[in-house]
Write a protein that holds these residues in place. Structure first.
Motif, short mmCIF file in Angstrom:
data_model
loop_
_atom_site.label_atom_id
_atom_site.label_comp_id
_atom_site.label_asym_id
_atom_site.label_seq_id
_atom_site.Cartn_x
_atom_site.Cartn_y
_atom_site.Cartn_z
N MET A 24 15.06 25.89 24.44
CA MET A 24 16.28 25.19 24.00
C MET A 24 17.48 26.12 23.95
N GLY A 48 5.49 19.98 24.57
CA GLY A 48 6.11 21.05 25.36
C GLY A 48 6.44 22.25 24.49
N SER A 54 10.87 26.99 20.05
CA SER A 54 11.44 25.93 19.20
C SER A 54 10.56 25.65 17.99
N GLU A 71 0.97 22.31 24.89
CA GLU A 71 1.42 22.98 26.12
C GLU A 71 0.30 22.97 27.14
N ARG A 72 0.64 22.70 28.40
CA ARG A 72 -0.40 22.62 29.43
C ARG A 72 -0.45 23.85 30.32
N ARG A 76 2.12 30.27 29.51
CA ARG A 76 3.06 30.01 28.41
C ARG A 76 2.31 29.81 27.09
N ASP A 99 -2.87 18.90 28.56
CA ASP A 99 -1.83 18.03 29.11
C ASP A 99 -1.53 16.94 28.07
N ALA A 100 -0.29 16.86 27.66
CA ALA A 100 0.07 15.92 26.59
C ALA A 100 -0.15 14.46 26.99
N ASP A 115 9.96 17.51 24.62
CA ASP A 115 10.67 18.53 25.41
C ASP A 115 9.74 19.07 26.49
N1 SAH Z 1 10.26 23.29 23.45
C1 SAH Z 1 10.32 24.59 24.10
C2 SAH Z 1 10.62 24.48 25.58
C3 SAH Z 1 9.68 23.64 26.35
S1 SAH Z 1 9.91 23.79 28.09
C4 SAH Z 1 11.40 25.41 23.44
O1 SAH Z 1 12.55 24.94 23.36
O2 SAH Z 1 11.13 26.52 23.00
C5 SAH Z 1 8.88 22.51 28.63
C6 SAH Z 1 7.40 22.84 28.58
O3 SAH Z 1 6.68 21.63 28.68
C7 SAH Z 1 6.92 23.71 29.75
O4 SAH Z 1 6.37 24.91 29.25
C8 SAH Z 1 5.86 22.86 30.44
O5 SAH Z 1 4.74 23.59 30.89
C9 SAH Z 1 5.46 21.88 29.34
N2 SAH Z 1 4.96 20.60 29.82
C10 SAH Z 1 5.47 19.80 30.77
N3 SAH Z 1 4.74 18.70 30.91
C11 SAH Z 1 3.72 18.79 30.02
C12 SAH Z 1 2.61 17.97 29.69
N4 SAH Z 1 2.40 16.80 30.32
N5 SAH Z 1 1.78 18.37 28.72
C13 SAH Z 1 1.98 19.55 28.08
N6 SAH Z 1 3.00 20.38 28.36
C14 SAH Z 1 3.85 20.00 29.31
#
Ligand code: SAH
Ligand code: MG
Length: 200
Positions: A24, A48, A54, A71-72, A76, A99-100, A115
């Motif tokens: 963010m 995410g 965040s 997180e998937r 990361r 995977d969410a 996010d």
């Molecule tokens: N919220 C974080 C930023 C997230 S960036 C912050 O501000 O610090 C978006 C993240 O979502 C990425 O790391 C990506 O790998 C993850 N993502 C995307 N689709 C996803 C899913 N279906 N399930 C889990 N994670 C996912």
């Protein structure tokens, strides 16, 4: 917060910048951290995590707050594990490596923060509103997607990007038309949508 905490935050932001992790923006994180304090948000489900930035910032802002975050991406996720340990927030931040779209999360939350993949927002919303308390909030980041959402389609060159931007517009419409929520769109950071559940 003491000097070490500030230094650790700076380091986390530098890692994100160096490794192109889309955490963010400052304006957005300021809004989010103020929001969880002002509205006494004590439980957050985040879709995410990326490197945990965040989630950590929200937890630091509100000492009563617990975050479950999904997180998937393996790299990361592992970086997030490391960061959460560094801030000694293991007892308040639960990381889920999954995977969410097909994770199973138990429990009810004051707030859900979406996010993740920007084209899947409606799916995330519909799946996880089942985990939202009656008067809870669903907050979504990147509603402007670097200003592209308000551009004309023919101004966006890549076909994939055009499709993604359409999906964000569809999500905006979905939120506006959703009778169970009162929604506000804020031009903060990369655009934030705040949807408050309203019981009829
Ligand atoms: N919220 C974080 C930023 C997230 S960036 C912050 O501000 O610090 C978006 C993240 O979502 C990425 O790391 C990506 O790998 C993850 N993502 C995307 N689709 C996803 C899913 N279906 N399930 C889990 N994670 C996912
Ligand atoms: Mg974002």
């Amino acid at each position: 917060m003491n000097q070490t905490v500030y230094a650790d935050i700076r380091e986390m932001k530098k890692y994100a910048l160096d490794n192109k992790v889309p955490i963010m923006q400052d304006e957005g994180i300021d809004y989010l951290t103020t929001f969880v304090v002002k509205n006494q948000i004590n439980s957050v489900l985040e879709i995410g995590s990326a490197i945990g930035y965040s989630a950590i910032m929200m937890a630091l802002a509100n000492p009563n707050l617990k975050v479950t975050t999904i997180e998937r991406d393996r790299e990361r996720y592992l970086e997030a594990v490391k960061n959460i340990k560094q801030f000694q927030l293991e007892d308040r931040i639960t990381l889920v490596f999954h995977d969410a779209l097909d994770a199973n999360i138990e429990g009810m939350f004051d707030m859900i923060f979406i996010d993740a993949a920007k084209g899947q927002n409606i799916k995330f919303f519909e799946k996880y509103e089942n985990n939202l308390k009656e008067d809870g909030y669903i907050i979504t980041d990147n509603m402007n997607f670097h200003g592209l959402v308000d551009k004309l389609d023919n101004e966006i060159e890549s076909k994939n990007l055009r499709a993604l931007v359409r999906k964000i517009r569809d999500y905006r419409t979905f939120l506006i038309n959703n009778q169970n929520y009162q929604v506000e769109f804020l031009n903060i950071g990369d655009g934030i949508a705040v949807a408050k559940r309203e019981e009829k």
